[in-house]
Write an enzyme that holds these catalytic residues in place. Structure first.
Site, PDB file in Angstrom:
ATOM      1  N   TYR A 293       0.821  -1.210   0.000  1.00  0.00           N
ATOM      2  CA  TYR A 293       0.000   0.000   0.000  1.00  0.00           C
ATOM      3  C   TYR A 293       0.860   1.267   0.000  1.00  0.00           C
ATOM      4  O   TYR A 293       0.338   2.375   0.085  1.00  0.00           O
ATOM      5  CB  TYR A 293      -0.916   0.022   1.233  1.00  0.00           C
TER       6      TYR A 293
ATOM      7  N   LYS B   3       3.537 -14.356   5.549  1.00  0.00           N
ATOM      8  CA  LYS B   3       3.778 -15.358   4.500  1.00  0.00           C
ATOM      9  C   LYS B   3       5.299 -15.425   4.311  1.00  0.00           C
ATOM     10  O   LYS B   3       5.838 -15.262   3.203  1.00  0.00           O
ATOM     11  CB  LYS B   3       3.051 -14.925   3.214  1.00  0.00           C
TER      12      LYS B   3
ATOM     13  N   ASP C 156      -2.427 -18.057   4.664  1.00  0.00           N
ATOM     14  CA  ASP C 156      -3.423 -18.927   4.003  1.00  0.00           C
ATOM     15  C   ASP C 156      -4.009 -19.922   5.001  1.00  0.00           C
ATOM     16  O   ASP C 156      -5.232 -20.135   5.059  1.00  0.00           O
ATOM     17  CB  ASP C 156      -2.843 -19.633   2.766  1.00  0.00           C
TER      18      ASP C 156
ATOM     19  N   ASP D 259      -5.991  -5.991   5.622  1.00  0.00           N
ATOM     20  CA  ASP D 259      -7.149  -5.505   4.872  1.00  0.00           C
ATOM     21  C   ASP D 259      -8.075  -6.681   4.563  1.00  0.00           C
ATOM     22  O   ASP D 259      -9.293  -6.632   4.792  1.00  0.00           O
ATOM     23  CB  ASP D 259      -6.646  -4.852   3.576  1.00  0.00           C
TER      24      ASP D 259
END
Ligand code: NAD
Length: 352
Positions: free
Chosen positions: A123, A190, A223, A247
């Site tokens: 972002y 991740k 995930d 988000d």
């Protein structure tokens, strides 16, 4: 008397902000609202969706209640929301996702708090457009320094994750957990794939966690976390995440407690705080007086708590909970037929 910047926003923003303002005032708190406009509707008048006077007003008052603002997809101006968070260094996005009795949802009793990093990650707005000379230069640089050839027809977005920003958001999450008697903080990443960006986040997470021995801590890959949350949300408590995962997981968690109409939020910096719902401007409902004002009203509850008005915050939250539990004057998303303003009126009437 408090002075608070009021930004109605666009889309359904003005309707839910008006409802929230009335509910907040009905608690008896004395607020002098300074209304300023931002968003798509003022582009023609000011040539920008975020005029300087919006930033100036928030900097002066240090507190704002803000409606959602539309961001064009793929083209057009950059997100006003992201710009506000970056310009005011509102580094922590706090999004409680709590189930209230009466809400028809897959789970009962879910009570999660999402803490999202607000200033960096993909972002950051560092993007290279397909076909531009600088994009070609970057592609060449990456090829010469890593031997990886990015396809020439690519657009590129940069993902910076810093030690400093990771540390302050993770510390914010643990401090929040400590102050609010929360048992566990889960750090989400991740880092198995993005070893140098998410890798920093997870490393700092464990360093900071050691300073809070009374709070359980664990890290989870994003995930897996998505699956865990939809299957066993009760196992989780406070979640801390970099910007993009934060988000996405915010909306997932809103879905667990009945939808976006119920999910409040706050963007918090060292000195300034901007309170806004998790949901966006829901353009298809604009002007219909139809959407649920609860997310915005509960953002007002967070604002009252931030101002130290705990008793008024408690009364307003209880009034919201009573109206939801009764189920008579609720909006379509909660199975009712009430309008935005009717639901707000019922909440005001129920304030004790
Ligand atoms: P959205 O959150 O506006 O709406 C998605 C859907 O959620 C709606 O169609 C509706 O079904 C439901 N919903 C949202 N708010 C609701 C409410 N109060 N009551 C009941 N149901 C509600 O998401 P979107 O359609 O992806 O985004 C629309 C615009 O909002 C985009 O331009 C996006 O960039 C912007 N946005 C702004 C903010 C912000 O201002 N902070 C946040 C998210 C999205």
């Amino acid at each position: 008397m408090y002075k608070v910047t009021l930004i109605p926003g666009d889309g359904v923003g003005p309707e839910v902000v008006d409802a929230a303002r009335k509910c907040i005032e009905a608690t008896g708190v004395k607020i002098n609202w300074e209304k300023v406009d931002a968003g798509a509707d003022i582009m023609d008048k000011y040539g920008t969706p975020l005029p300087d006077k919006v930033i100036d007003s928030i900097k002066k008052n240090r507190i704002a209640l803000k409606g959602p603002v539309t961001t064009p997809v793929g083209i057009g101006f950059r997100s006003v929301n992201v710009a506000l968070r970056q310009k005011l260094d509102l580094y922590a996005c706090l999004r409680p996702c709590k189930w209230y009795p009466g809400v028809r949802s897959r789970y009962e009793g879910v009570d999660l708090v999402v803490v999202r990093e607000n200033t960096e990650d993909v972002y950051s707005g560092i993007e290279f457009e397909e076909g531009k000379p600088e994009t070609g230069e970057l592609i060449n640089f990456i090829y010469t320094s890593t031997n990886v050839k990015i396809s020439d027809d690519s657009g590129i977005s940069i993902k910076p994750i810093s030690r400093r920003a990771s540390e302050r958001i993770i510390r914010f999450a643990f401090d929040y957990a400590r102050k609010n008697n929360r048992k566990k903080v889960t750090g989400i990443h991740k880092a198995n794939i993005m070893k140098y960006s998410d890798g920093i986040f997870v490393k700092v997470f464990h360093e900071v966690a050691r300073e809070y021995p009374n709070i359980q801590s664990e890290d989870k890959i994003v995930d897996n976390m998505c699956m865990q949350l939809v299957q066993k949300p009760a196992l989780y408590d406070v979640l801390v995440l970099p910007n993009l995962y934060g988000d996405i997981i915010s909306d997932l968690c809103a879905g667990l407690v009945g939808g976006l109409g119920l999910a409040p939020g706050a963007n918090i910096g060292e000195e300034i705080a901007v309170f806004e719902a998790t949901h966006g401007s829901a353009p298809k409902y604009k002007g219909k007086n139809k959407v649920n004002p609860t997310a915005m009203i509960l953002s007002g509850v967070l604002m009252l708590r931030h101002l130290g008005e705990e008793e008024k915050a408690e009364r307003l939250e209880n009034a919201v909970a009573r109206i939801i539990a009764k189920g008579e004057t609720v909006t379509y998303d909660l199975g009712g037929t009430a309008t935005t303003s009717q639901m707000a009126k019922a909440i005001i009437k129920s304030l004790k």
